[in-house]
Design a protein around this motif. Sequence first.
Motif, PDB file in Angstrom:
ATOM      1  N   UNK A 152       0.816  -1.227   0.139  1.00  8.50           N
ATOM      2  CA  UNK A 152       0.044  -0.114  -0.212  1.00  8.50           C
ATOM      3  C   UNK A 152       0.863   1.159   0.166  1.00  8.50           C
ATOM      4  N   UNK A 153       0.419   2.323  -0.433  1.00 12.39           N
ATOM      5  CA  UNK A 153       1.106   3.448  -0.550  1.00 12.39           C
ATOM      6  C   UNK A 153       0.299   4.789  -0.482  1.00 12.39           C
ATOM      7  N   UNK A 154       1.083   5.888  -0.276  1.00 13.05           N
ATOM      8  CA  UNK A 154       0.619   7.204  -0.730  1.00 13.05           C
ATOM      9  C   UNK A 154       1.743   8.340  -1.029  1.00 13.05           C
ATOM     10  N   UNK A 155       1.334   9.079  -1.976  1.00 14.35           N
ATOM     11  CA  UNK A 155       2.269  10.062  -2.417  1.00 14.35           C
ATOM     12  C   UNK A 155       1.297  11.351  -2.530  1.00 14.35           C
TER      13      UNK A 155
ATOM     14  N   UNK B 108      -3.644   8.829  -4.404  1.00 13.66           N
ATOM     15  CA  UNK B 108      -3.610   7.513  -3.686  1.00 13.66           C
ATOM     16  C   UNK B 108      -5.195   7.500  -2.923  1.00 13.66           C
ATOM     17  N   UNK B 109      -5.762   6.647  -2.772  1.00 11.77           N
ATOM     18  CA  UNK B 109      -6.997   6.662  -1.867  1.00 11.77           C
ATOM     19  C   UNK B 109      -6.752   6.859  -0.497  1.00 11.77           C
ATOM     20  N   UNK B 110      -5.302   6.781   0.102  1.00 14.76           N
ATOM     21  CA  UNK B 110      -5.154   7.055   1.443  1.00 14.76           C
ATOM     22  C   UNK B 110      -4.752   8.231   1.569  1.00 14.76           C
ATOM     23  N   UNK B 111      -4.739   9.296   0.418  1.00 18.86           N
ATOM     24  CA  UNK B 111      -4.415  10.702   0.788  1.00 18.86           C
ATOM     25  C   UNK B 111      -5.324  11.471   1.713  1.00 18.86           C
ATOM     26  N   UNK B 112      -6.605  11.249   1.874  1.00 19.21           N
ATOM     27  CA  UNK B 112      -7.296  12.117   2.661  1.00 19.21           C
ATOM     28  C   UNK B 112      -6.992  11.744   4.180  1.00 19.21           C
ATOM     29  N   UNK B 113      -6.450  10.483   4.588  1.00 22.89           N
ATOM     30  CA  UNK B 113      -6.182  10.095   5.813  1.00 22.89           C
ATOM     31  C   UNK B 113      -5.022  10.809   6.218  1.00 22.89           C
ATOM     32  N   UNK B 114      -4.262  11.038   5.200  1.00 21.70           N
ATOM     33  CA  UNK B 114      -2.918  11.910   5.563  1.00 21.70           C
ATOM     34  C   UNK B 114      -3.100  13.172   5.731  1.00 21.70           C
ATOM     35  N   UNK B 115      -3.949  13.709   4.841  1.00 18.02           N
ATOM     36  CA  UNK B 115      -4.693  15.126   5.237  1.00 18.02           C
ATOM     37  C   UNK B 115      -5.133  15.404   6.572  1.00 18.02           C
TER      38      UNK B 115
ATOM     39  N   UNK C 268       2.878   6.273  14.918  1.00 16.92           N
ATOM     40  CA  UNK C 268       1.793   7.068  15.516  1.00 16.92           C
ATOM     41  C   UNK C 268       0.710   7.135  14.481  1.00 16.92           C
ATOM     42  N   UNK C 269       1.076   7.585  13.327  1.00 22.85           N
ATOM     43  CA  UNK C 269       0.047   7.539  12.131  1.00 22.85           C
ATOM     44  C   UNK C 269      -0.736   6.234  11.909  1.00 22.85           C
ATOM     45  N   UNK C 270       0.121   5.259  11.695  1.00 21.83           N
ATOM     46  CA  UNK C 270      -0.551   3.843  11.418  1.00 21.83           C
ATOM     47  C   UNK C 270      -1.328   3.447  12.741  1.00 21.83           C
ATOM     48  N   UNK C 271      -0.828   3.658  13.836  1.00 14.61           N
ATOM     49  CA  UNK C 271      -1.588   2.989  15.080  1.00 14.61           C
ATOM     50  C   UNK C 271      -2.937   3.690  15.193  1.00 14.61           C
ATOM     51  N   UNK C 272      -3.058   4.918  14.782  1.00 13.89           N
ATOM     52  CA  UNK C 272      -4.069   5.822  14.901  1.00 13.89           C
ATOM     53  C   UNK C 272      -5.217   5.678  13.612  1.00 13.89           C
ATOM     54  N   UNK C 273      -4.629   5.546  12.521  1.00 12.47           N
ATOM     55  CA  UNK C 273      -5.238   5.625  11.269  1.00 12.47           C
ATOM     56  C   UNK C 273      -5.571   4.538  10.487  1.00 12.47           C
ATOM     57  N   UNK C 274      -4.691   3.267  10.886  1.00 12.94           N
ATOM     58  CA  UNK C 274      -4.822   2.262  10.028  1.00 12.94           C
ATOM     59  C   UNK C 274      -5.326   1.081  10.801  1.00 12.94           C
ATOM     60  N   UNK C 275      -6.648   0.686  10.427  1.00 11.81           N
ATOM     61  CA  UNK C 275      -7.232  -0.604  11.293  1.00 11.81           C
ATOM     62  C   UNK C 275      -6.330  -1.657  11.191  1.00 11.81           C
ATOM     63  N   UNK C 276      -5.939  -2.238  12.292  1.00 14.31           N
ATOM     64  CA  UNK C 276      -5.063  -3.599  12.106  1.00 14.31           C
ATOM     65  C   UNK C 276      -3.784  -3.312  12.714  1.00 14.31           C
ATOM     66  N   UNK C 277      -3.422  -1.734  12.858  1.00 16.12           N
ATOM     67  CA  UNK C 277      -2.057  -1.505  13.136  1.00 16.12           C
ATOM     68  C   UNK C 277      -2.221  -0.832  14.972  1.00 16.12           C
ATOM     69  N   UNK C 278      -3.255  -1.044  15.182  1.00 21.47           N
ATOM     70  CA  UNK C 278      -3.468  -0.386  16.851  1.00 21.47           C
ATOM     71  C   UNK C 278      -2.452  -0.620  17.702  1.00 21.47           C
ATOM     72  N   UNK C 279      -1.910  -2.079  17.709  1.00 24.70           N
ATOM     73  CA  UNK C 279      -1.243  -2.511  18.656  1.00 24.70           C
ATOM     74  C   UNK C 279       0.196  -2.635  17.938  1.00 24.70           C
ATOM     75  N   UNK C 280       0.441  -2.159  16.878  1.00 20.90           N
ATOM     76  CA  UNK C 280       1.863  -2.370  16.220  1.00 20.90           C
ATOM     77  C   UNK C 280       2.914  -1.656  16.999  1.00 20.90           C
ATOM     78  N   UNK C 281       3.971  -2.160  16.795  1.00 25.55           N
ATOM     79  CA  UNK C 281       5.367  -1.558  17.495  1.00 25.55           C
ATOM     80  C   UNK C 281       6.650  -1.643  16.597  1.00 25.55           C
TER      81      UNK C 281
END
Length: 474
Positions: free
Chosen positions: A231-234, A239-246, A310-323
């Motif tokens: 997956x990607x965003x530039x 990229x469909x993830x651009x609004x999340x980045x915004x 921090x972004x992935x934990x907060x905005x990407x489901x499945x990453x909440x407990x990522x380290x």
Amino acid sequence: MTLSYVTAPRTWEVIVAGGGTAGAIAGIAAARAGARVLVVEALGSLGGTGTNAWVTPLMRNVSGGQNLNRGLTDELKARLHARGDGATDPGGNDNWFNPEGMKTVLEQMLLEAGGEVLYHTHVVATLAAEGTEPSANGHSFAGESERTHLSALILHNKGGLQAFCAGVIIDATGDADVAVRAGAPFHAGDEDGVHQAMSLRFSLAGVDTGQLAEFLNANGQGQSSPDFLHFWMVWGKKSSLEPLFREAVAAGVLEERDGDYFQGFSVPGRPGEISFNCPRIRADLNDGADPWHLSAAQTDGRAAIDRLTDFCRTFLPGCERAYIGTVAPMVGVRETRRVKGDYTLTLDDILDCRRFSDSICRNHYPVDIHSVKGGARLLHEREGTAPYFAPDAYHEIPYRALIPATLRNVLVPGRAASSTFEAQSAIRVQQNCHTMGEAAGIAAAWAARDHGADVRAVDVAALQREMRRWGGNV
Ligand SMILES: Cc1cc2nc3c(=O)[nH]c(=O)nc-3n(C[C@H](O)[C@H](O)[C@H](O)COP(=O)(O)OP(=O)(O)OC[C@H]3O[C@@H](n4cnc5c(N)ncnc54)[C@H](O)[C@@H]3O)c2cc1C
């Protein structure tokens, strides 16, 4: 103050400086070709940018449905796959790998072939054979009698400074450290001396990849399998993830520049872990051969990794407990110095699909410049009218591009091979570095054994035949 060094009591037919992507393969190839080989590596494992900068997966280099890099690369992939550290995705891409597995397999292949490795050792200087020292005003010559013949490398490690003597030296440092220390001329950066962006890659572990795949599938980034996520965003690239980045920038979780390049991949053999091809380092820190840039890239990158985590934990489901699983021990450096060789590969050579009678590698990976100047630069998309954009097109890399013009017994495979800024951005991908390393290793062994270490005396037609015998595509 004069620095003193001791001379090692042994000599090698081939010394490889830098056991990275090209260097590890060069060492294996030289050893299989029968040479006494030593690989000298600054870090504690082989594979360089591919392993220690965590550059996964291998970039595809396919033309007409065929992988262009075969030979030792095929064997490497097969061995990675056999131990679960390599994988083929549902689309048939066999280039996914685990960097830790790659380190082990490369080391096994080198040692099995009879090669030696000396880790935690830096090449810091070169010694020229008497009567072949570089002239005081640099090298404006190219005549055989005036070429410098290197007799030894000065290394630094826990033993202090030592001279190691060799017949042929393969400079696989990625930055042409050996050639440059020996006075060889080089190119660096673009027309303004500005380099491609560096990145400090990292991984997040503890990811629920099933949940993440579901989210990505539902949000415009279709996934073939939760085991092969990409997956990607530039900014500005739809990229469909651009609004999340915004949203994340507005919330102060990310800085604007964190969206200049963001990309994540699965890693075979490491379930629940995602490897990130980012963060991109601050634009003014773009020279990986400048120790201050390199050091600042480490701190700049680490701070950005914190934000992205921090972004992935907060905005990407499945990453909440990522380290953070890994922060790559090496900063990812795309381009620094490129040696000036007997031939310099150009953009036109690529676009015109130029063939060379002394070809040692075929490439169809596009010109791919990660510019710090902003905006899209050149030809990453496979669109255009030049011959290169046909699906079965490729260009070749000549053996001469590995030979520094002013040196007699040195070869430079990998990202520092002789090429213009644009051409380097296409040939630098790992599988091409493998193939260049393979050619350099065989050629070095032959030059050391049969030609008084003169790398220009190697019969390139025989080298091509040997590479084909090893399964190569040249
Ligand atoms: C961020 C990033 C993303 C990329 N993405 C991809 C991708 O997805 N797929 C792909 O195929 N390619 C990718 N590439 C390109 C590719 O990874 C590199 O171009 C390639 O690995 C470089 O190989 P190399 O052998 O020239 O150098 P390296 O692999 O960097 O090897 C150089 C080795 O020399 C050692 N060394 C350096 N100086 C000395 C010294 N003085 N003494 C002793 N040892 C020394 C280093 O420790 C290292 O091990 C990427 C590159 C970067 C930086």
